[in-house]
Every structure is written in structure tokens, then in C-alpha cells.
Design an enzyme around this catalytic site. Structure first.
Site, mmCIF file in Angstrom:
data_model
loop_
_atom_site.group_PDB
_atom_site.id
_atom_site.type_symbol
_atom_site.label_atom_id
_atom_site.label_comp_id
_atom_site.label_asym_id
_atom_site.label_seq_id
_atom_site.Cartn_x
_atom_site.Cartn_y
_atom_site.Cartn_z
ATOM 1 N N LYS A 85 0.852 -1.190 0.000
ATOM 2 C CA LYS A 85 0.000 0.000 0.000
ATOM 3 C C LYS A 85 0.887 1.239 0.000
ATOM 4 C CE LYS A 85 -2.403 1.398 3.691
ATOM 5 N NZ LYS A 85 -3.450 1.486 4.716
ATOM 6 N N ARG A 94 -10.187 -1.115 8.016
ATOM 7 C CA ARG A 94 -9.306 -2.066 8.708
ATOM 8 C C ARG A 94 -8.665 -1.445 9.938
ATOM 9 N NH1 ARG A 94 -4.477 0.746 9.042
ATOM 10 N NH2 ARG A 94 -3.007 0.352 7.351
ATOM 11 N N GLN A 124 -12.408 8.222 10.882
ATOM 12 C CA GLN A 124 -12.093 7.186 11.860
ATOM 13 C C GLN A 124 -13.060 7.189 13.040
ATOM 14 O OE1 GLN A 124 -10.201 4.517 12.067
ATOM 15 N NE2 GLN A 124 -9.577 4.832 9.945
ATOM 16 N N ASP A 138 -15.932 17.041 19.014
ATOM 17 C CA ASP A 138 -15.103 17.471 17.886
ATOM 18 C C ASP A 138 -15.170 18.990 17.838
ATOM 19 O OD1 ASP A 138 -14.287 18.126 15.046
ATOM 20 O OD2 ASP A 138 -14.140 15.942 14.954
#
Length: 326
Positions: free
Chosen positions: A73, A116, A144, A165
Site C-alpha cells: 500500500k 481495517r 475514523q 469534535d
């Protein structure tokens, strides 16, 4: 004999329809192989264009014999992209045939990376969090934040989300996803402490910064909580991190490379275990309900190569993507 490869755009990768549960299962299998010493994966080399040192472009190769998977990657992370309307993480993944080395596919890696990474957090939580964990705090509600919430919701009986946030848009988008898609109760909080104290699981998922902003202070993380530091040690004061009973990572050689060679993870606790040691039972996970357990996973090429063959196989079967001459 002419060769061809399958190009998969980001939409193509998404449209394959791989579920988070499937990705968590594949990621855990990969960590079993890693824990048993059956994965070839050098620490990722990288370059850091621009000023400030927080930009990165990494090459991430891995070979998992048991999963018949090999590839690399090439992925970038630029914190400033968000102000330009661009994703923080972008890149491509090349999947090779393990018998011949022939490239089978080139695919966008942004979706895979998002999924992942969250799956690895969930695997860590499976061994380090309390099984009845129901309240989760998300600090930084971007990509995420979404995928980690999705992954934790697969494995735990989540009921309530505390969302923090600085961006009103980000926290409202996460809140709409949590309530609308996952059916969870959501509280948007202005004080970051409210997304930490009182939570069974805490996820910090902001940009990875060489100089931590140390927002989370000592005493905020409850006894018995599990923390996934997706953004390395960026969110935590050193005093807060050193309250960890178990400080874990996904790969110790890579962790040492980040710490000794690049300056991350300074004055952090000693690593108790790699995730591969936890999933294979070589090291104990959570041992009592009072432990504060942390996972500082770095993101491994193994995880990408555990997922990429599933994407490729289903794309071929579903006739998704574009065949290109090699």
C-alpha cells in the site's frame, strides 16, 4: 501471454459490499498469523514532504502465506488536507499473485484503510475492554470516528455515544450516523472530558501529530475503561497515558521505529503486549474490571493484505471494476 489487472476505484471498493464484521474477522485472523510468526512485514518506510513533519507518505508491504496474500500500500496522510476539502488519508494498494508475483489489482486504499484501522481497534477491544461495555466516547468525529464506532458496535452492546469534535459539522454528522444508522443514543459535548469520563470505551481519532496537544488529562479515564489511540499519543497528556495498566500496540518493531527514529510516543508507558500476542493467548488481555487498558495501534500492512484479497475476489465475482492491460 498478455496480462491484465483489475482497477478498483474508491466507489468500486465500497460497492463490493464487504461488511465491517467480515473485515474484523479477517483482521483478527491476520493477527493470529502475525502472533504465530507467520507474516512477513518490514517496518514501513516513509517520506515526509512539506513543513512541520506531520505529513507522511508510507510504503507498506506485507505477505501472509496462510491468506494467500501479498502486496503493498502506498498511502499518504496530510492533516492540512481537511482545510482544502481533501481527505486526510489517500492512496493506492497493489495486490500481487503470490505464485508468480504478477499484479492482480490496483485499488483505492482510502476505504480499506478506514475500515481495517477500525477493525484493529475492535480486535484490541475484544481482548482489553469489558465485554458489557455500552458507553463510548468519540473524540474527533471524522472518518475514523465513524468507522471505529461502527466496528465497536459490531462487538459490544453499545447504547450511548458521547461525541466531541471542534468542528460542529463533524460532530453533527457523527451524531446523525450513530442515531440514524446504528440506533444509538447520542450526546454532543462541548467539553472533551465528557467524552472520556464515564465512558467504557474511548476512541481518539484525530490527525497524528508529532507534538501531542495533550487535551486529555490525568484522572479523566475511568478505572475499567478501554482506550483506542487511533491518533497515536496525540490526544493525551503524559500523566494521563501513564495511568494505563496495559499499554499495547499492534507491532513492536514498528512502534520502536516510530518512537526511536521519528520521535513519536515519547515518555509513554512500556509496551505490555503486541496485539498478535493477545489474540494467540501468549499474553493475557483484560484480567480484572478495574484495569485501564490502552491500544496504540499503528496501522499495519498486514491488515490491508488481510482485507484486499476479499475485495478482489468479490469484485471479480460481481464484475465490479475495470480490467486494464498490464
Amino acid at each position: 501471454m498478455s496480462q491484465k489487472l483489475l482497477y478498483l476505484s474508491q466507489d468500486d471498493v465500497k460497492n463490493v459490499g464487504l461488511t465491517m464484521a467480515e473485515i474484523i474477522e479477517a483482521t483478527e485472523k491476520g493477527f493470529v498469523e502475525m502472533g504465530n510468526g507467520n507474516v512477513e512485514m518490514p517496518p514501513k518506510p516513509g517520506i515526509h514532504p512539506g513543513e512541520g513533519g506531520d505529513n507522511f507518505i508510507h510504503a507498506m508491504p506485507a505477505y501472509i502465506p496462510a491468506m494467500n496474500s501479498a502486496g503493498v500500500k502506498w498511502v499518504s496522510g496530510y492533516p492540512g488536507n481537511q482545510k482544502k476539502g481533501l481527505p486526510y488519508i489517500m492512496g493506492l494498494l497493489i495486490l500481487n499473485d503470490t505464485e508468480t508475483g504478477v499484479p492482480l489489482s490496483v485499488m483505492d486504499c482510502s476505504w480499506i484503510t478506514a475500515m481495517r484501522t477500525a477493525a484493529a481497534s475492535a480486535v484490541s477491544a475484544k481482548y482489553l475492554a469489558r465485554k458489557e461495555s455500552s458507553t463510548i466516547g468519540i473524540l474527533a468525529c471524522g472518518v475514523q470516528g465513524h468507522t471505529n464506532l461502527e466496528a465497536m458496535n459490531v462487538l459490544f452492546p453499545l447504547k450511548k455515544v458521547m461525541a466531541f469534535d471542534p468542528s460542529k459539522e463533524n460532530r453533527e454528522t457523527l451524531a446523525a450516523y450513530a442515531s440514524g444508522e446504528l440506533g444509538l443514543e447520542v450526546s454532543i459535548v462541548e467539553d472533551p472530558k465528557q467524552a472520556v469520563t464515564g465512558c467504557d470505551i474511548v476512541v481518539t481519532s484525530g490527525p497524528i501529530l508529532k507534538k501531542p496537544h495533550e487535551t486529555i488529562k490525568a484522572g479523566w479515564v475511568d478505572e475499567g475503561a478501554f482506550v483506542s489511540c487511533v491518533d497515536f499519543d496525540s490526544f493525551f497528556s503524559r500523566d494521563a497515558l501513564n495511568q494505563a495498566d496495559k499499554w499495547t500496540t499492534d507491532n513492536l518493531p514498528q512502534y520502536k521505529h516510530y518512537k526511536d527514529g521519528m520521535g513519536y510516543f515519547q515518555q509513554c508507558p512500556d509496551v505490555y503486549a503486541e496485539l498478535g500476542e493477545l489474540v494467540t493467548g501468549k499474553k493475557a488481555g483484560r484480567e480484572n474490571d478495574m484495569e485501564r487498558n490502552f491500544a496504540a495501534n499503528l496501522g499495519l500492512a498486514m491488515e490491508d493484505m488481510a482485507v484486499a484479497p476479499l475485495i478482489y475476489k468479490q469484485a471479480v465475482e460481481k464484475k465490479i471494476g475495470t480490467w486494464l492491460p498490464l
